[in-house]
Scaffold this motif. Structure first.
Motif, PDB file in Angstrom:
ATOM      1  N   VAL A  12     -20.710 -22.529  44.756  1.00 47.58           N
ATOM      2  CA  VAL A  12     -20.523 -22.686  46.200  1.00 47.58           C
ATOM      3  C   VAL A  12     -20.428 -24.166  46.576  1.00 47.58           C
ATOM      4  CG1 VAL A  12     -21.602 -22.358  48.460  1.00 47.58           C
ATOM      5  CG2 VAL A  12     -21.651 -20.508  46.773  1.00 47.58           C
ATOM      6  N   LEU A  13     -21.332 -24.977  46.003  1.00 45.48           N
ATOM      7  CA  LEU A  13     -21.409 -26.395  46.371  1.00 45.48           C
ATOM      8  C   LEU A  13     -20.255 -27.211  45.800  1.00 45.48           C
ATOM      9  CD1 LEU A  13     -25.243 -27.054  45.912  1.00 45.48           C
ATOM     10  CD2 LEU A  13     -24.014 -26.722  48.053  1.00 45.48           C
ATOM     11  N   TRP A  14     -20.008 -27.068  44.499  1.00 42.63           N
ATOM     12  CA  TRP A  14     -19.061 -27.922  43.797  1.00 42.63           C
ATOM     13  C   TRP A  14     -17.790 -27.211  43.333  1.00 42.63           C
ATOM     14  CZ3 TRP A  14     -20.378 -32.815  44.287  1.00 42.63           C
ATOM     15  CH2 TRP A  14     -21.722 -33.179  44.331  1.00 42.63           C
ATOM     16  N   GLY A  15     -17.864 -25.875  43.168  1.00 42.21           N
ATOM     17  CA  GLY A  15     -16.755 -25.145  42.572  1.00 42.21           C
ATOM     18  C   GLY A  15     -15.786 -24.582  43.586  1.00 42.21           C
ATOM     19  N   ASP A  16     -15.571 -23.268  43.496  1.00 36.48           N
ATOM     20  CA  ASP A  16     -14.576 -22.625  44.356  1.00 36.48           C
ATOM     21  C   ASP A  16     -14.875 -22.803  45.839  1.00 36.48           C
ATOM     22  OD1 ASP A  16     -13.329 -21.788  42.068  1.00 36.48           O
ATOM     23  OD2 ASP A  16     -14.274 -19.809  42.050  1.00 36.48           O
ATOM     24  N   GLY A  17     -16.176 -22.846  46.174  1.00 35.44           N
ATOM     25  CA  GLY A  17     -16.558 -22.996  47.572  1.00 35.44           C
ATOM     26  C   GLY A  17     -16.188 -24.344  48.166  1.00 35.44           C
ATOM     27  N   GLN A  18     -16.244 -25.402  47.326  1.00 37.47           N
ATOM     28  CA  GLN A  18     -15.881 -26.764  47.755  1.00 37.47           C
ATOM     29  C   GLN A  18     -16.649 -27.209  49.003  1.00 37.47           C
ATOM     30  OE1 GLN A  18     -13.461 -28.739  45.975  1.00 37.47           O
ATOM     31  NE2 GLN A  18     -13.756 -27.116  44.503  1.00 37.47           N
ATOM     32  N   VAL A  19     -17.857 -26.668  49.195  1.00 40.50           N
ATOM     33  CA  VAL A  19     -18.630 -26.985  50.399  1.00 40.50           C
ATOM     34  C   VAL A  19     -18.895 -28.481  50.503  1.00 40.50           C
ATOM     35  CG1 VAL A  19     -20.906 -26.725  51.469  1.00 40.50           C
ATOM     36  CG2 VAL A  19     -19.695 -24.716  50.630  1.00 40.50           C
ATOM     37  N   LEU A  20     -19.315 -29.091  49.390  1.00 44.82           N
ATOM     38  CA  LEU A  20     -19.683 -30.505  49.447  1.00 44.82           C
ATOM     39  C   LEU A  20     -18.477 -31.410  49.678  1.00 44.82           C
ATOM     40  CD1 LEU A  20     -22.501 -30.889  46.797  1.00 44.82           C
ATOM     41  CD2 LEU A  20     -22.650 -31.209  49.248  1.00 44.82           C
ATOM     42  N   ILE A  21     -17.360 -31.083  49.084  1.00 43.82           N
ATOM     43  CA  ILE A  21     -16.166 -31.906  49.306  1.00 43.82           C
ATOM     44  C   ILE A  21     -15.780 -31.878  50.782  1.00 43.82           C
ATOM     45  CG2 ILE A  21     -13.679 -32.038  48.866  1.00 43.82           C
ATOM     46  CD1 ILE A  21     -14.196 -31.406  45.990  1.00 43.82           C
ATOM     47  N   MET A 417     -29.553 -31.967  47.746  1.00 43.64           N
ATOM     48  CA  MET A 417     -29.899 -33.249  48.369  1.00 43.64           C
ATOM     49  C   MET A 417     -28.812 -33.681  49.349  1.00 43.64           C
ATOM     50  SD  MET A 417     -31.214 -35.805  45.354  1.00 43.64           S
ATOM     51  CE  MET A 417     -30.473 -37.197  46.212  1.00 43.64           C
ATOM     52  N   THR A 418     -27.572 -33.600  48.890  1.00 41.40           N
ATOM     53  CA  THR A 418     -26.443 -34.063  49.691  1.00 41.40           C
ATOM     54  C   THR A 418     -26.264 -33.230  50.950  1.00 41.40           C
ATOM     55  OG1 THR A 418     -25.356 -34.775  47.634  1.00 41.40           O
ATOM     56  CG2 THR A 418     -23.985 -34.646  49.608  1.00 41.40           C
ATOM     57  N   VAL A 419     -26.405 -31.910  50.824  1.00 39.15           N
ATOM     58  CA  VAL A 419     -26.291 -31.023  51.991  1.00 39.15           C
ATOM     59  C   VAL A 419     -27.350 -31.394  53.030  1.00 39.15           C
ATOM     60  CG1 VAL A 419     -26.599 -28.656  52.801  1.00 39.15           C
ATOM     61  CG2 VAL A 419     -25.213 -29.100  50.766  1.00 39.15           C
ATOM     62  N   ILE A 420     -28.598 -31.530  52.579  1.00 36.58           N
ATOM     63  CA  ILE A 420     -29.693 -31.881  53.505  1.00 36.58           C
ATOM     64  C   ILE A 420     -29.425 -33.227  54.161  1.00 36.58           C
ATOM     65  CG2 ILE A 420     -32.151 -32.460  53.671  1.00 36.58           C
ATOM     66  CD1 ILE A 420     -32.623 -30.468  51.332  1.00 36.58           C
ATOM     67  N   ASN A 421     -29.013 -34.212  53.358  1.00 33.23           N
ATOM     68  CA  ASN A 421     -28.819 -35.558  53.892  1.00 33.23           C
ATOM     69  C   ASN A 421     -27.673 -35.612  54.894  1.00 33.23           C
ATOM     70  OD1 ASN A 421     -29.367 -38.497  53.859  1.00 33.23           O
ATOM     71  ND2 ASN A 421     -27.334 -38.619  52.961  1.00 33.23           N
ATOM     72  N   ILE A 422     -26.565 -34.935  54.605  1.00 31.55           N
ATOM     73  CA  ILE A 422     -25.426 -34.978  55.528  1.00 31.55           C
ATOM     74  C   ILE A 422     -25.782 -34.314  56.852  1.00 31.55           C
ATOM     75  CG2 ILE A 422     -23.107 -34.068  55.937  1.00 31.55           C
ATOM     76  CD1 ILE A 422     -22.489 -34.626  53.034  1.00 31.55           C
ATOM     77  N   ILE A 423     -26.470 -33.177  56.786  1.00 31.56           N
ATOM     78  CA  ILE A 423     -26.908 -32.528  58.023  1.00 31.56           C
ATOM     79  C   ILE A 423     -27.783 -33.484  58.837  1.00 31.56           C
ATOM     80  CG2 ILE A 423     -28.398 -30.705  58.953  1.00 31.56           C
ATOM     81  CD1 ILE A 423     -27.431 -28.943  56.583  1.00 31.56           C
ATOM     82  N   ALA A 424     -28.682 -34.188  58.139  1.00 31.95           N
ATOM     83  CA  ALA A 424     -29.609 -35.098  58.825  1.00 31.95           C
ATOM     84  C   ALA A 424     -28.886 -36.269  59.477  1.00 31.95           C
ATOM     85  CB  ALA A 424     -30.662 -35.609  57.839  1.00 31.95           C
ATOM     86  N   ILE A 425     -27.980 -36.928  58.733  1.00 30.62           N
ATOM     87  CA  ILE A 425     -27.363 -38.131  59.301  1.00 30.62           C
ATOM     88  C   ILE A 425     -26.386 -37.784  60.427  1.00 30.62           C
ATOM     89  CG2 ILE A 425     -27.733 -39.521  57.229  1.00 30.62           C
ATOM     90  CD1 ILE A 425     -24.821 -39.207  56.505  1.00 30.62           C
ATOM     91  N   VAL A 426     -25.708 -36.637  60.323  1.00 32.40           N
ATOM     92  CA  VAL A 426     -24.835 -36.221  61.437  1.00 32.40           C
ATOM     93  C   VAL A 426     -25.687 -35.887  62.654  1.00 32.40           C
ATOM     94  CG1 VAL A 426     -23.230 -34.437  62.217  1.00 32.40           C
ATOM     95  CG2 VAL A 426     -22.940 -35.446  59.951  1.00 32.40           C
ATOM     96  N   TRP A 427     -26.825 -35.231  62.424  1.00 29.80           N
ATOM     97  CA  TRP A 427     -27.776 -34.905  63.494  1.00 29.80           C
ATOM     98  C   TRP A 427     -28.275 -36.186  64.170  1.00 29.80           C
ATOM     99  CZ3 TRP A 427     -32.012 -30.707  62.222  1.00 29.80           C
ATOM    100  CH2 TRP A 427     -32.612 -30.271  63.399  1.00 29.80           C
TER     101      TRP A 427
END
Length: 467
Positions: A12-21, A417-427
């Motif tokens: 989900v994060l790095w593969g087909d989901g490409q969520v992090l990208i 880590m990256t998901v949590i951090n991005i949510i935080a800094i955008v917030w």
């Protein structure tokens, strides 16, 4: 079952989901727009701030040491092997998209580093510490989310990533010189122990000497190779640009591969948005004494990592005729390219570069984990001893282990880590914009920007006595 869960999350994060990208791209565009293209408008100011960046205090390391510490962790095998992966799967055009993501990532790196510096704290020894866990707790008042981030960081940077980097070093030495991996692992532990026993300051002193030497030597080698092949440079640049937009015969499939692999490798390399670099930013005594000054310094780190060092590797490979093969190629492609330019010594040069790059990452990873001890009230002698023993033990284990499953768990920790951090800094965008405008305004008036509590409207509050 654990392996299946890890695999599903990573997909989900790095593969087909490409969520992090998607999240990292969106974050870079968001902060580029909200900060008025700070990475372009104030490009020269990043370098200007380096002139006063060598002064440290009893509370904090110098800005230059903080930059070198963050580069120690950033600059690793991704700069040598990761670029080869991008070219082998995405062609020369992948390099263009690596540049694009670095440009956007500079804005993200700016934003997270400003927060790291603003919400820093003092540990038991009176030294500055900070990072995403601290700005999440103080700025958003979300202690549970801060703890979740710290646990992911401890697992990733504190233990597993160092094991993986140690494995890279021992493999390289074993392949090049037949040195048993156990012996190499023991040597790494002894060297790392001598450095990390001095804590963050010891690591920072090591970084400020080794990183410039390491980076300049590698870039110098790339420049020499480029001048040796100067007549080929226009064709290489033309190839990068045309491949980036699918203007060659391969068409749409090549375009998609170039974009995907260029962006992915660029994100992996420069770490912008992952939440690692704010730990180094928070540890600095900034010059001038304003949180935004560390935003500029760490923004420069993204530029040096991707636009300079990754580009150096790209030119070494492309000038040797490297291109998309459809098969994932890593460090072997870089070694073969270097050997094509300078003969058999090319393999030895790349092996030495890998060892230097990976070892600096091993040492810097310790600093990031150690910065989070304060979050759990473990920034005391006993806590540091326990953490250090675990860290060194993982290096020894990583030196001799087969690591595919551990790599997968490390990717999951970094991804979360990256998901949590991005949510935080955008917030926390209102805080980032507010404090940045304060610096921009003072700088535009010709003043030396200084920050004091109450100068800006911020979310939550920073620790008393820090500003």
């Amino acid at each position: 079952m654990i392996n299946e869960i890890v695999s599903a999350v990573n997909n989900v994060l790095w593969g087909d989901g490409q969520v992090l990208i998607v999240m990292l791209l969106g974050c870079g565009i968001w902060f580029t727009l909200r900060l008025g293209g700070v990475q372009i408008r104030h490009f020269g100011h990043m370098f200007t701030l380096l002139r006063g960046s060598t002064t440290s205090t009893k509370e904090g390391i110098s800005s230059f040491q903080a930059l070198c510490t963050s580069l120690s962790a950033r600059v690793g095998t991704g700069n040598l092997a990761g670029v080869a992966v991008a070219i082998s799967l995405g062609g020369a055009g992948a390099i263009f998209w690596m540049w694009v993501i670095a440009l956007l990532g500079m804005a993200t790196g700016f934003a997270e580093s400003v927060l790291g510096q603003l919400y820093k704290v003092k540990d038991e020894n009176g030294e500055f510490r900070g990072g995403p866990a601290y700005y999440i707790k103080q700025g958003l008042n979300k202690t549970w989310l801060a703890v979740a981030f710290s646990l992911c960081l401890f697992f990733g940077y504190g233990f597993v990533f160092s094991a993986v980097q140690a494995n890279t070093i021992t493999d390289a030495l074993n392949n090049a010189y037949d040195i048993p991996t156990l012996y190499s692992g023991i040597a790494i532990i002894l060297l790392a122990s001598l450095i990390v026993v001095g804590g963050l300051r010891g690591i920072a002193r090591f970084a400020e000497w080794v990183v410039p030497f390491m980076g300049i030597s590698y870039v110098a080698a790339a420049l020499i190779i480029t001048f040796m092949n100067l007549s080929l440079v226009p064709d290489v640049l033309y190839n990068i640009v045309t491949s980036a937009f699918g203007l060659q015969e391969a068409g749409a499939g090549a375009l998609a591969a170039a974009i995907k692999n260029g962006i992915q490798r660029g994100l992996y390399s420069n770490e912008a948005g992952s939440g690692s670099v704010p730990h180094a930013a928070a540890s600095a005594a900034p010059f001038p004494n304003h949180p935004v000054s560390q935003g500029y310094v760490q923004m420069l780190g993204v530029f040096l990592d991707t636009m300079v060092l990754c580009t150096a590797t790209a030119f070494i490979i492309l000038l040797a005729g490297g291109s998309a093969s459809g098969q994932m190629e890593g460090i072997g492609m870089t070694q073969a390219a270097m050997s094509a330019h300078i003969g058999d010594s090319g393999t030895a040069f790349v092996s030495a570069a890998i060892c230097f790059f990976a070892f600096t990452s091993v040492v810097a990873n310790y600093a990031y984990g150690e910065s989070n001890l304060h979050m759990f009230k473990l920034d005391n002698k006993l806590g540091r001893i326990a953490y250090t023993i675990g860290y060194l033990g993982m290096i020894l284990w990583g030196s001799v282990a087969a690591l595919p499953q551990v790599w997968a768990m490390a990717d999951m920790a970094l991804g979360l880590m990256t998901v949590i951090n991005i949510i935080a800094i955008v917030w926390m965008t209102p805080t980032i914009v507010s404090i940045s405008k304060d610096y921009f305004g003072k700088h535009a008036k010709g003043e030396k920007p200084e920050y004091k509590t109450g100068d800006c409207e911020i979310q939550g509050e920073s620790e008393k006595g820090i500003w």
